[in-house]
Design a protein around this motif. Structure first.
Motif, PDB file in Angstrom:
ATOM      1  N   GLY A 167       0.790  -1.220   0.000  1.00  0.00           N
ATOM      2  CA  GLY A 167       0.000   0.000   0.000  1.00  0.00           C
ATOM      3  C   GLY A 167       0.826   1.275   0.000  1.00  0.00           C
ATOM      4  O   GLY A 167       0.260   2.371  -0.059  1.00  0.00           O
ATOM      5  N   VAL A 168       2.152   1.147   0.105  1.00  0.00           N
ATOM      6  CA  VAL A 168       3.023   2.327   0.037  1.00  0.00           C
ATOM      7  C   VAL A 168       3.577   2.428  -1.377  1.00  0.00           C
ATOM      8  O   VAL A 168       4.346   1.567  -1.805  1.00  0.00           O
ATOM      9  N   PRO A 169       3.199   3.462  -2.136  1.00  0.00           N
ATOM     10  CA  PRO A 169       3.665   3.585  -3.520  1.00  0.00           C
ATOM     11  C   PRO A 169       5.172   3.785  -3.608  1.00  0.00           C
ATOM     12  O   PRO A 169       5.775   4.478  -2.769  1.00  0.00           O
ATOM     13  N   ALA A 170       5.785   3.201  -4.625  1.00  0.00           N
ATOM     14  CA  ALA A 170       7.226   3.367  -4.848  1.00  0.00           C
ATOM     15  C   ALA A 170       7.578   4.836  -5.066  1.00  0.00           C
ATOM     16  O   ALA A 170       8.669   5.277  -4.710  1.00  0.00           O
ATOM     17  N   ASP A 171       6.644   5.591  -5.646  1.00  0.00           N
ATOM     18  CA  ASP A 171       6.908   7.006  -5.889  1.00  0.00           C
ATOM     19  C   ASP A 171       7.074   7.792  -4.594  1.00  0.00           C
ATOM     20  O   ASP A 171       7.724   8.837  -4.567  1.00  0.00           O
ATOM     21  N   ILE A 172       6.459   7.303  -3.514  1.00  0.00           N
ATOM     22  CA  ILE A 172       6.647   7.943  -2.210  1.00  0.00           C
ATOM     23  C   ILE A 172       7.932   7.441  -1.565  1.00  0.00           C
ATOM     24  O   ILE A 172       8.727   8.222  -1.037  1.00  0.00           O
ATOM     25  N   ALA A 173       8.154   6.152  -1.633  1.00  0.00           N
ATOM     26  CA  ALA A 173       9.344   5.560  -1.015  1.00  0.00           C
ATOM     27  C   ALA A 173      10.630   6.128  -1.600  1.00  0.00           C
ATOM     28  O   ALA A 173      11.643   6.227  -0.893  1.00  0.00           O
ATOM     29  N   LYS A 174      10.611   6.529  -2.855  1.00  0.00           N
ATOM     30  CA  LYS A 174      11.852   7.001  -3.485  1.00  0.00           C
ATOM     31  C   LYS A 174      12.355   8.308  -2.872  1.00  0.00           C
ATOM     32  O   LYS A 174      13.510   8.681  -3.089  1.00  0.00           O
ATOM     33  N   HIS A 175      11.522   8.987  -2.120  1.00  0.00           N
ATOM     34  CA  HIS A 175      11.951  10.231  -1.479  1.00  0.00           C
ATOM     35  C   HIS A 175      12.571   9.991  -0.100  1.00  0.00           C
ATOM     36  O   HIS A 175      12.941  10.947   0.586  1.00  0.00           O
ATOM     37  N   THR A 176      12.673   8.716   0.302  1.00  0.00           N
ATOM     38  CA  THR A 176      13.225   8.373   1.613  1.00  0.00           C
ATOM     39  C   THR A 176      14.521   7.597   1.436  1.00  0.00           C
ATOM     40  O   THR A 176      14.556   6.581   0.746  1.00  0.00           O
ATOM     41  N   THR A 177      15.582   8.079   2.048  1.00  0.00           N
ATOM     42  CA  THR A 177      16.862   7.389   2.067  1.00  0.00           C
ATOM     43  C   THR A 177      17.032   6.751   3.448  1.00  0.00           C
ATOM     44  O   THR A 177      16.867   7.425   4.465  1.00  0.00           O
ATOM     45  N   VAL A 178      17.348   5.465   3.465  1.00  0.00           N
ATOM     46  CA  VAL A 178      17.467   4.729   4.725  1.00  0.00           C
ATOM     47  C   VAL A 178      18.925   4.332   4.937  1.00  0.00           C
ATOM     48  O   VAL A 178      19.531   3.700   4.073  1.00  0.00           O
ATOM     49  N   LEU A 179      19.467   4.710   6.092  1.00  0.00           N
ATOM     50  CA  LEU A 179      20.858   4.439   6.413  1.00  0.00           C
ATOM     51  C   LEU A 179      20.947   3.562   7.652  1.00  0.00           C
ATOM     52  O   LEU A 179      19.966   3.351   8.355  1.00  0.00           O
ATOM     53  N   GLU A 180      22.164   3.076   7.938  1.00  0.00           N
ATOM     54  CA  GLU A 180      22.404   2.260   9.118  1.00  0.00           C
ATOM     55  C   GLU A 180      22.548   3.156  10.345  1.00  0.00           C
ATOM     56  O   GLU A 180      23.283   4.138  10.326  1.00  0.00           O
ATOM     57  N   TYR A 181      21.848   2.801  11.387  1.00  0.00           N
ATOM     58  CA  TYR A 181      21.923   3.527  12.667  1.00  0.00           C
ATOM     59  C   TYR A 181      23.345   3.477  13.214  1.00  0.00           C
ATOM     60  O   TYR A 181      24.019   2.455  13.164  1.00  0.00           O
ATOM     61  N   ASN A 182      23.813   4.612  13.691  1.00  0.00           N
ATOM     62  CA  ASN A 182      25.144   4.757  14.297  1.00  0.00           C
ATOM     63  C   ASN A 182      26.289   4.648  13.302  1.00  0.00           C
ATOM     64  O   ASN A 182      27.453   4.521  13.718  1.00  0.00           O
ATOM     65  N   ASN A 183      26.007   4.745  12.003  1.00  0.00           N
ATOM     66  CA  ASN A 183      27.063   4.658  10.989  1.00  0.00           C
ATOM     67  C   ASN A 183      27.371   6.065  10.470  1.00  0.00           C
ATOM     68  O   ASN A 183      26.684   6.585   9.592  1.00  0.00           O
ATOM     69  N   VAL A 184      28.414   6.685  11.029  1.00  0.00           N
ATOM     70  CA  VAL A 184      28.770   8.064  10.667  1.00  0.00           C
ATOM     71  C   VAL A 184      29.281   8.134   9.234  1.00  0.00           C
ATOM     72  O   VAL A 184      28.971   9.073   8.494  1.00  0.00           O
ATOM     73  N   GLU A 185      30.057   7.151   8.826  1.00  0.00           N
ATOM     74  CA  GLU A 185      30.617   7.154   7.474  1.00  0.00           C
ATOM     75  C   GLU A 185      29.505   7.129   6.427  1.00  0.00           C
ATOM     76  O   GLU A 185      29.539   7.877   5.442  1.00  0.00           O
ATOM     77  N   GLN A 186      28.502   6.289   6.636  1.00  0.00           N
ATOM     78  CA  GLN A 186      27.380   6.211   5.701  1.00  0.00           C
ATOM     79  C   GLN A 186      26.606   7.525   5.664  1.00  0.00           C
ATOM     80  O   GLN A 186      26.174   7.988   4.602  1.00  0.00           O
ATOM     81  N   LEU A 187      26.421   8.117   6.837  1.00  0.00           N
ATOM     82  CA  LEU A 187      25.724   9.398   6.920  1.00  0.00           C
ATOM     83  C   LEU A 187      26.448  10.463   6.113  1.00  0.00           C
ATOM     84  O   LEU A 187      25.832  11.193   5.313  1.00  0.00           O
ATOM     85  N   ASN A 188      27.762  10.555   6.276  1.00  0.00           N
ATOM     86  CA  ASN A 188      28.531  11.558   5.540  1.00  0.00           C
ATOM     87  C   ASN A 188      28.470  11.318   4.041  1.00  0.00           C
ATOM     88  O   ASN A 188      28.377  12.271   3.242  1.00  0.00           O
ATOM     89  N   GLU A 189      28.489  10.063   3.647  1.00  0.00           N
ATOM     90  CA  GLU A 189      28.414   9.725   2.224  1.00  0.00           C
ATOM     91  C   GLU A 189      27.063  10.132   1.640  1.00  0.00           C
ATOM     92  O   GLU A 189      26.972  10.645   0.523  1.00  0.00           O
ATOM     93  N   ALA A 190      25.991   9.910   2.395  1.00  0.00           N
ATOM     94  CA  ALA A 190      24.660  10.270   1.924  1.00  0.00           C
ATOM     95  C   ALA A 190      24.524  11.785   1.751  1.00  0.00           C
ATOM     96  O   ALA A 190      23.939  12.262   0.768  1.00  0.00           O
ATOM     97  N   PHE A 191      25.039  12.540   2.703  1.00  0.00           N
ATOM     98  CA  PHE A 191      24.963  13.999   2.572  1.00  0.00           C
ATOM     99  C   PHE A 191      25.826  14.498   1.422  1.00  0.00           C
ATOM    100  O   PHE A 191      25.469  15.468   0.741  1.00  0.00           O
ATOM    101  N   LYS A 192      26.947  13.838   1.206  1.00  0.00           N
ATOM    102  CA  LYS A 192      27.794  14.218   0.073  1.00  0.00           C
ATOM    103  C   LYS A 192      27.056  14.002  -1.242  1.00  0.00           C
ATOM    104  O   LYS A 192      27.164  14.804  -2.183  1.00  0.00           O
ATOM    105  N   ALA A 193      26.269  12.944  -1.313  1.00  0.00           N
ATOM    106  CA  ALA A 193      25.534  12.624  -2.544  1.00  0.00           C
ATOM    107  C   ALA A 193      24.258  13.439  -2.695  1.00  0.00           C
ATOM    108  O   ALA A 193      23.908  13.876  -3.796  1.00  0.00           O
ATOM    109  N   PHE A 194      23.535  13.647  -1.591  1.00  0.00           N
ATOM    110  CA  PHE A 194      22.184  14.205  -1.680  1.00  0.00           C
ATOM    111  C   PHE A 194      21.968  15.496  -0.884  1.00  0.00           C
ATOM    112  O   PHE A 194      20.855  16.017  -0.841  1.00  0.00           O
ATOM    113  N   GLY A 195      23.007  15.988  -0.219  1.00  0.00           N
ATOM    114  CA  GLY A 195      22.849  17.067   0.742  1.00  0.00           C
ATOM    115  C   GLY A 195      21.870  18.172   0.390  1.00  0.00           C
ATOM    116  O   GLY A 195      20.946  18.475   1.163  1.00  0.00           O
ATOM    117  N   PRO A 196      21.989  18.807  -0.782  1.00  0.00           N
ATOM    118  CA  PRO A 196      21.092  19.919  -1.127  1.00  0.00           C
ATOM    119  C   PRO A 196      19.632  19.493  -1.324  1.00  0.00           C
ATOM    120  O   PRO A 196      18.748  20.352  -1.376  1.00  0.00           O
TER     121      PRO A 196
END
Length: 427
Positions: A167-196
């Motif tokens: 019941g959750v459309p893919a078009d909605i899910a695509k606006h959500t990025t899911v990362l690993e909890y407590n993973n600083v490296e992954q967080l920094n990488e995501a902001f580098k890719a998508f920050g703005p």
């Protein structure tokens, strides 16, 4: 047939799965759900008349124990005046003032009726404030059942998220990025890719829905820094840990100031109430002042506000949180000792009045680590404790809660029961 069994069979004819919230169905642990008839202090009684020591506390709100006389009195005093008005009351101002006083990051607050409403509305507000669409959340953190939050990680860090619910459309899910909890490296990488593009990052600073998992200070500091750097709104979901781990919530414990905070559970004192609030300049974008729409017929319900306000007043008494944390730590230390004596792999953690039990050798720091626990042993332990009159969460992926009504005798009785339960697991 027990009355609990009869009620469960009856319920399944008219209620999907026989319950109104999935974990209550006991699907994770097996067996028949207990239908509760009444509660008092640290106990509740099921339909068959059996008494249990309660360690779910309505999943957190009952920090004072059930049917606290002062909370009950506050509710009784307003009942005769009417159940709901659909118009403002002075009590709404009073609870807003109390919340803003206790949580300094909150300059303005909007009352709602559930944690899902709070997180959903906070995210809409963050998107309206930033004029961006992407949100970031973390694996294992539950923020209610709004569409954009029922999303798990894709096959790689930079792929679209995948819905975790039909019941959750893919078009909605695509606006959500899911990362690993407590993973600083992954967080920094995501902001580098998508920050703005990132409107908001939402996180449980103390997670409670993958079991109790604490955020590391490094992780939360990195969140604050990246959100500052890219102009994203940092949302702390403290629906569960707010007023549970400390009077000022997890943000007080960590010394980190979010832009928005979501609250629930304790602020309703057991009644349906929640809230979101934060920086005044962000909150000014809400209707009727701004263009971000949010409304609710029962928001600020006078009965819920009375229960919540009295609860917030009572938890401010000197030494309340020191005593609560002491009792919770006594519980987890006692359980750990009982498991060690039985040579059962086990660890436990607590913060404030929340605790986690893990059938593994060390305390986990992420959802992936939580999944390595021995759920078969947990299920056996759960039922052994249930038989002994102790009610823990019916899932290996839920935190537990201690109230101020859990005195030494109750904690000692729990630990005594656990010695027998762990011994049966080792046999």
């Amino acid at each position: 047939m027990s009355k609990n069994q009869a009620l469960f069979e009856r319920a399944q004819r008219t209620i999907p799965g026989g319950v109104n919230s999935p974990v209550r169905a006991f699907r994770s642990v097996g067996g028949t759900p207990r239908f509760i008839e009444r509660a008092e202090g640290a106990y509740f009684w099921d339909a068959d008349g059996k008494r249990y020591i309660d360690y779910i506390g309505s999943w957190g709100p009952m920090i004072l124990g059930h049917v606290h006389p002062e909370v009950l009195g506050a509710v009784q005093r307003v009942l005769a005046n009417g159940f709901s008005f659909g118009a403002p009351t002075e009590a709404e101002i009073e609870i807003a003032e109390e919340i803003c006083k206790l949580v300094p990051s909150i300059e303005q607050v909007r009352m709602v009726s559930s944690g899902t409403e709070a997180t959903m509305s906070a995210l809409r507000l963050a998107r309206g404030f930033t004029n961006r669409s992407r949100i970031v959340k973390f694996e294992g953190c539950y923020h209610g059942h709004a569409d954009s939050l029922l999303v798990k990680a894709g096959s790689g860090l930079l792929t679209f998220g995948n819905p975790t619910s039909a019941g959750v459309p893919a078009d909605i899910a695509k606006h959500t990025t899911v990362l690993e909890y407590n993973n600083v490296e992954q967080l920094n990488e995501a902001f580098k890719a998508f920050g703005p593009e990132i409107a908001s990052v939402i996180v449980e600073p103390v997670a409670g829905n993958m079991n109790l998992v604490r955020a590391t200070p490094e992780f939360l500091n990195a969140l604050r820094e990246r959100c500052n750097e890219y102009g994203s709104v940092l949302i702390f979901d403290e629906v569960m840990c707010g007023f549970r781990v400390a009077l000022g919530g997890a943000q007080q414990v960590y010394g980190i100031k979010p832009d928005l905070t979501c609250l629930g559970k304790v602020i309703g004192g057991g009644m349906p109430a929640a809230a979101f609030g934060g920086r005044r300049d962000i909150m000014a974008h809400l209707a009727p002042l701004g263009g971000v729409y949010q409304a609710g017929t029962l928001s600020g319900n006078p009965i819920a506000v009375a229960a919540g306000l009295k609860t917030l007043q009572l938890i401010q008494r000197p030494g309340f949180y020191d005593d609560l944390a002491k009792q919770t730590r006594k519980l987890v230390d006692g359980l750990t000792g009982a498991a060690r004596d039985a040579k059962v792999p086990f660890s436990a953690d607590s913060i404030g009045g929340m605790f986690g039990l893990y059938f593994m050798d060390s305390v986990p720091g992420s959802f992936a680590q939580i999944q390595q626990g021995d759920t078969r042993r947990f299920n056996a332990f759960f039922h052994a404790m249930l038989d002994a009159g102790v009610y823990f969460a019916p899932s290996a992926f839920e935190a537990g809660f201690v109230s101020s009504a859990h005195d030494d005798a109750i904690i000692d009785a729990t630990i005594d029961a656990a010695r027998g339960a762990f011994a049966s697991l080792a046999a």
